[in-house]
Design a protein around this motif. Sequence first.
Motif, PDB file in Angstrom:
ATOM      1  N   ILE A  14       0.892  -0.942  -0.245  1.00 15.78           N
ATOM      2  CA  ILE A  14       0.167   0.207  -0.060  1.00 15.78           C
ATOM      3  C   ILE A  14       0.672   1.408  -0.159  1.00 15.78           C
ATOM      4  CG2 ILE A  14      -1.728   1.943   1.109  1.00 15.78           C
ATOM      5  CD1 ILE A  14      -3.100  -1.401   2.497  1.00 15.78           C
ATOM      6  N   ILE A  33      -7.068   3.043  -4.958  1.00 14.28           N
ATOM      7  CA  ILE A  33      -5.527   1.548  -5.306  1.00 14.28           C
ATOM      8  C   ILE A  33      -6.495   0.624  -5.518  1.00 14.28           C
ATOM      9  CG2 ILE A  33      -4.479   0.124  -4.069  1.00 14.28           C
ATOM     10  CD1 ILE A  33      -3.735   1.361  -1.760  1.00 14.28           C
ATOM     11  N   TYR A  34      -6.212  -0.043  -6.981  1.00 14.04           N
ATOM     12  CA  TYR A  34      -7.118  -1.360  -7.486  1.00 14.04           C
ATOM     13  C   TYR A  34      -6.141  -2.390  -7.405  1.00 14.04           C
ATOM     14  CZ  TYR A  34      -7.097  -4.276 -11.135  1.00 14.04           C
ATOM     15  OH  TYR A  34      -7.562  -6.039 -11.763  1.00 14.04           O
ATOM     16  N   ILE A  35      -6.688  -3.241  -6.416  1.00 12.09           N
ATOM     17  CA  ILE A  35      -6.345  -4.626  -6.226  1.00 12.09           C
ATOM     18  C   ILE A  35      -6.763  -5.640  -6.519  1.00 12.09           C
ATOM     19  CG2 ILE A  35      -5.922  -6.440  -3.794  1.00 12.09           C
ATOM     20  CD1 ILE A  35      -6.818  -3.399  -2.413  1.00 12.09           C
ATOM     21  N   LEU A  42      -1.090 -10.447  -4.783  1.00 10.66           N
ATOM     22  CA  LEU A  42      -2.051  -9.394  -5.175  1.00 10.66           C
ATOM     23  C   LEU A  42      -0.934  -8.482  -6.002  1.00 10.66           C
ATOM     24  CD1 LEU A  42      -3.010  -8.000  -1.052  1.00 10.66           C
ATOM     25  CD2 LEU A  42      -4.970 -10.117  -2.959  1.00 10.66           C
ATOM     26  N   THR A  43      -1.854  -7.848  -7.145  1.00  8.11           N
ATOM     27  CA  THR A  43      -1.134  -6.512  -7.967  1.00  8.11           C
ATOM     28  C   THR A  43      -2.028  -5.444  -6.995  1.00  8.11           C
ATOM     29  OG1 THR A  43      -1.037  -8.177  -9.586  1.00  8.11           O
ATOM     30  CG2 THR A  43      -0.684  -6.053  -9.875  1.00  8.11           C
ATOM     31  N   LEU A  44      -0.819  -4.562  -6.389  1.00  5.38           N
ATOM     32  CA  LEU A  44      -1.842  -3.322  -6.257  1.00  5.38           C
ATOM     33  C   LEU A  44      -1.327  -2.264  -7.010  1.00  5.38           C
ATOM     34  CD1 LEU A  44      -0.967  -3.628  -2.628  1.00  5.38           C
ATOM     35  CD2 LEU A  44      -3.144  -4.373  -3.444  1.00  5.38           C
ATOM     36  N   GLN A  54       3.095   0.296  -9.453  1.00  6.85           N
ATOM     37  CA  GLN A  54       2.682  -0.925  -9.659  1.00  6.85           C
ATOM     38  C   GLN A  54       3.063  -2.028  -8.871  1.00  6.85           C
ATOM     39  OE1 GLN A  54       0.657  -3.388 -12.825  1.00  6.85           O
ATOM     40  NE2 GLN A  54       2.314  -4.863 -12.404  1.00  6.85           N
ATOM     41  N   GLU A  66     -11.153  -8.478  -8.166  1.00  6.82           N
ATOM     42  CA  GLU A  66     -10.372  -7.183  -7.937  1.00  6.82           C
ATOM     43  C   GLU A  66     -11.904  -6.473  -7.693  1.00  6.82           C
ATOM     44  OE1 GLU A  66      -9.394  -6.466 -12.254  1.00  6.82           O
ATOM     45  OE2 GLU A  66     -11.694  -6.604 -13.050  1.00  6.82           O
ATOM     46  N   ALA A  71      -7.718   4.489  -1.093  1.00  7.44           N
ATOM     47  CA  ALA A  71      -6.251   4.820  -0.577  1.00  7.44           C
ATOM     48  C   ALA A  71      -6.328   5.210   1.134  1.00  7.44           C
ATOM     49  CB  ALA A  71      -5.683   5.321  -1.605  1.00  7.44           C
TER      50      ALA A  71
END
Length: 366
Positions: A14, A33-35, A42-44, A54, A66, A71
């Motif tokens: 994060i 934040i895209y998760i 996990l791709t953040l 990323q 997703e 944030a």
Amino acid sequence: MIFICEKHKLLEGISIVQKAITGKSTMQILDGIYINAKDGELTLIGSDMDLSIQTTVKSDVIENGEIVIDAKIFGEIIRKLPNSDIKIETIENESIQITCEKSIFNVVYMNASEYPSLPNINENLKVEVSESILKNMIKGTSFAIAQDETRPILQGILFEVKNKNLNLVALDGYRLAVRSEFLDTDIDIEVVIPGKTLIEVSKILEDNEKTVYITFTNNHILFNLENTKIISRLLDGKFVNYNSLLPQEHKLLVNINRQELQNGIERASLMAKDGNTNLIKLDITEDTLVITSNSQLGKVREEVSLKLQGDEIQIAFNSRYLLDVLKNMEDEEVIMEMTSGISPCVIKEKDSENSKYLVLPVRLMR
């Protein structure tokens, strides 16, 4: 979506992607934040369109999915939870449930399909440099980025690969900073990266020998670290021809201990805080540098030993500009090259060609 992740791993991910989230975007989705939870990780992603970061985090993914989550609130919740495993799952009403020991939070999330996709960058044309070298180069130039918005190109750092050298260059009209490192590549490239982006990049880089892979397109630059990708928009326009600003000749050369000079200037600058000029005067004689400053606060006199080649000189500077340079040099001894009391001063390390700084003097009223 259901996953379980160790707190410190999630928090680290994060804090990395949050560096790209400014909260100034007109798109509400970019406050989040895209998760993406998939295949045991996990791709953040965090982005403000100019800068996107990323990173991936190892996690026990029970159910793929997703989401995008605000944030600020997400970061604060995770930071304050106990140091234990955290379970996150989507529930009804477009919410996620965050469970850690005896704490349970329900937080609304945004639709991940509305999150803008990252620029596509072909990673064929790339250069390699170690994290510690790049971090040091950014630190050694970023202080000289222009704060003035009237010349946007000078709010960036020139990133130049030329003659098997990587050069980072920043200038603001009062000083110029150049850092160079050997790079075993035949690529020639010249791009200008927003200064604030590189400062954020340097916060993610660590003092280690791991490799950073750097890739370019016409509009973007990609820094590829072990688990993290940083994509930045490039600035439009041509950077100043910095080589033409560096004097090719000098009439005197000063060899001086860097730490003694820095200490003397720091003490003298205590009396130079009157107004914004931070004015100090340097009186350079055969074997002594006398630093003085007079203001309404009082006056100060400092002496530092030196070795002089050439004529004696009197010259004045904004003390802050000299201190910014000296704090970012590493050699024990530095060289100062000058021609007159009104022409630029070039400062180099005695035993290294990797740093070169130019500082304009302040004209003294006669």
